[in-house]
Design a protein around this motif. Sequence first.
Motif, PDB file in Angstrom:
ATOM      1  N   SER A 100     -72.508 -79.878  14.017  1.00  0.00           N
ATOM      2  CA  SER A 100     -71.293 -79.459  13.314  1.00  0.00           C
ATOM      3  C   SER A 100     -71.563 -79.293  11.821  1.00  0.00           C
ATOM      4  O   SER A 100     -70.841 -78.564  11.137  1.00  0.00           O
ATOM      5  CB  SER A 100     -70.162 -80.460  13.545  1.00  0.00           C
ATOM      6  OG  SER A 100     -70.493 -81.740  13.041  1.00  0.00           O
ATOM      7  N   ALA A 103     -71.899 -75.731  10.433  1.00  0.00           N
ATOM      8  CA  ALA A 103     -70.720 -74.888  10.234  1.00  0.00           C
ATOM      9  C   ALA A 103     -70.499 -74.615   8.756  1.00  0.00           C
ATOM     10  O   ALA A 103     -69.849 -73.633   8.392  1.00  0.00           O
ATOM     11  CB  ALA A 103     -69.483 -75.552  10.837  1.00  0.00           C
ATOM     12  N   ARG A 182     -65.821 -72.859  13.366  1.00  0.00           N
ATOM     13  CA  ARG A 182     -66.098 -73.184  11.961  1.00  0.00           C
ATOM     14  C   ARG A 182     -64.944 -73.967  11.338  1.00  0.00           C
ATOM     15  O   ARG A 182     -65.158 -74.853  10.505  1.00  0.00           O
ATOM     16  CB  ARG A 182     -66.365 -71.917  11.152  1.00  0.00           C
ATOM     17  CG  ARG A 182     -66.972 -72.244   9.782  1.00  0.00           C
ATOM     18  CD  ARG A 182     -67.228 -71.019   8.919  1.00  0.00           C
ATOM     19  NE  ARG A 182     -68.111 -70.019   9.485  1.00  0.00           N
ATOM     20  CZ  ARG A 182     -69.435 -70.096   9.500  1.00  0.00           C
ATOM     21  NH1 ARG A 182     -70.041 -71.154   8.981  1.00  0.00           N
ATOM     22  NH2 ARG A 182     -70.153 -69.120  10.016  1.00  0.00           N
ATOM     23  N   CYS A 185     -64.995 -77.862  12.844  1.00  0.00           N
ATOM     24  CA  CYS A 185     -66.087 -78.803  12.546  1.00  0.00           C
ATOM     25  C   CYS A 185     -65.800 -79.773  11.396  1.00  0.00           C
ATOM     26  O   CYS A 185     -66.050 -80.974  11.532  1.00  0.00           O
ATOM     27  CB  CYS A 185     -67.378 -78.034  12.285  1.00  0.00           C
ATOM     28  SG  CYS A 185     -68.105 -77.333  13.793  1.00  0.00           S
ATOM     29  N   PRO A 189     -65.819 -83.707  12.814  1.00  0.00           N
ATOM     30  CA  PRO A 189     -67.275 -83.557  12.720  1.00  0.00           C
ATOM     31  C   PRO A 189     -68.053 -84.254  13.825  1.00  0.00           C
ATOM     32  O   PRO A 189     -69.150 -83.833  14.177  1.00  0.00           O
ATOM     33  CB  PRO A 189     -67.597 -84.149  11.340  1.00  0.00           C
ATOM     34  CG  PRO A 189     -66.440 -85.044  11.021  1.00  0.00           C
ATOM     35  CD  PRO A 189     -65.258 -84.387  11.639  1.00  0.00           C
ATOM     36  N   SER A 192     -67.025 -82.186  17.602  1.00  0.00           N
ATOM     37  CA  SER A 192     -67.164 -80.731  17.736  1.00  0.00           C
ATOM     38  C   SER A 192     -68.618 -80.302  17.904  1.00  0.00           C
ATOM     39  O   SER A 192     -68.915 -79.104  17.838  1.00  0.00           O
ATOM     40  CB  SER A 192     -66.563 -80.037  16.506  1.00  0.00           C
ATOM     41  OG  SER A 192     -67.175 -80.503  15.310  1.00  0.00           O
ATOM     42  N   ASN A 193     -69.524 -81.261  18.127  1.00  0.00           N
ATOM     43  CA  ASN A 193     -70.939 -80.910  18.192  1.00  0.00           C
ATOM     44  C   ASN A 193     -71.280 -80.013  19.380  1.00  0.00           C
ATOM     45  O   ASN A 193     -72.144 -79.135  19.282  1.00  0.00           O
ATOM     46  CB  ASN A 193     -71.791 -82.180  18.223  1.00  0.00           C
ATOM     47  CG  ASN A 193     -71.807 -82.886  16.883  1.00  0.00           C
ATOM     48  OD1 ASN A 193     -71.965 -82.249  15.848  1.00  0.00           O
ATOM     49  ND2 ASN A 193     -71.628 -84.192  16.886  1.00  0.00           N
ATOM     50  N   ALA A 196     -70.284 -76.613  18.298  1.00  0.00           N
ATOM     51  CA  ALA A 196     -71.228 -76.104  17.296  1.00  0.00           C
ATOM     52  C   ALA A 196     -72.514 -75.638  17.957  1.00  0.00           C
ATOM     53  O   ALA A 196     -73.092 -74.611  17.584  1.00  0.00           O
ATOM     54  CB  ALA A 196     -71.515 -77.193  16.264  1.00  0.00           C
ATOM     55  N   PHE A 207     -70.174 -69.224  14.485  1.00  0.00           N
ATOM     56  CA  PHE A 207     -69.116 -70.196  14.234  1.00  0.00           C
ATOM     57  C   PHE A 207     -67.743 -69.547  14.033  1.00  0.00           C
ATOM     58  O   PHE A 207     -66.723 -70.185  14.265  1.00  0.00           O
ATOM     59  CB  PHE A 207     -69.456 -71.036  13.000  1.00  0.00           C
ATOM     60  CG  PHE A 207     -70.494 -72.095  13.242  1.00  0.00           C
ATOM     61  CD1 PHE A 207     -70.135 -73.352  13.714  1.00  0.00           C
ATOM     62  CD2 PHE A 207     -71.834 -71.833  13.007  1.00  0.00           C
ATOM     63  CE1 PHE A 207     -71.090 -74.334  13.936  1.00  0.00           C
ATOM     64  CE2 PHE A 207     -72.800 -72.807  13.229  1.00  0.00           C
ATOM     65  CZ  PHE A 207     -72.430 -74.058  13.698  1.00  0.00           C
TER      66      PHE A 207
END
Length: 284
Positions: A100, A103, A182, A185, A189, A192-193, A196, A207
């Motif tokens: 993330s 991003a 984008r 993220c 954080p 959202s990996n 991503a 993104f």
Amino acid sequence: MAPKKVLRKVGVVGYGRLGQFLVSRLLAQGSELGLELVFVWNRDPGRMAGSVPPALQLQSLDALEERHPDLVVEVAHPKIIHESGAQILRHADLLVGSPSALAEQTTEQQLLEASSHWGHAVFVARGALWGAEDISRLDAAGGLQSLRVTMATHPDGFRLEGALAAASSTGPRTVLYEGPVRGLCPLAPRNSNTMAAAALAAPSLGFDCVIGVLVADHSLTDMHVVDVELRGPPGTTGQSFAVHTHRENPAQPGAVTGSATFSAFWLSLLGCCQLPSRPGIQLR
């Protein structure tokens, strides 16, 4: 006399549940796999007390050069990649466990420049993303028109920031975010990996065009559910190629990382150690 086996030196940044798992595996199996754990760093050094040998505890990331790592594995937080990713690439290949972070366009550019300048690779762990290679191949062939990744879990499994931190689930199942990855993220954080990783697997969309959906579901007390939906452009018949995968990943209540992701990350680590150091960003 047989030549002495040269071990690949690995450093681990972050000592949460995933970091603890990787360190344990490296200590137990590293030697037989041609790997040597040379340091472990954690923002709170006290967390390593009693479980990481003192000689392996790194007090400052600025001192990692002294351990001569071949690969540094980040399993801490996107902030580490923002703040130290480019510096790590001066000395070693980097396996990013918090994609993330990429991003942020400035961070991505810094990593690419450092990778090119120092000749070290930026590997990105696919984590919980199912079908990453298939997505990449379809994208490279020009057959990907849309990609949507939905992650659902219990609200206790989220670590949200900014505007999402104040969001509340109004019912048994609430969509907290739906839009470009984008935008998600920086708000989630650590949650959202997977999205991503999907954005990196499909650079034609990236993104800004891969759609991420974050769902709070009170029924998912011990599981993370990830749905990946992709569609290609219409063919001569007007029909489109489409795939929908549904992944149920058992997880401890309130955990950010699902159980199956641990082994997936270990395999990513092993894969990185078997590849030549080549500049650029590569999904593993």
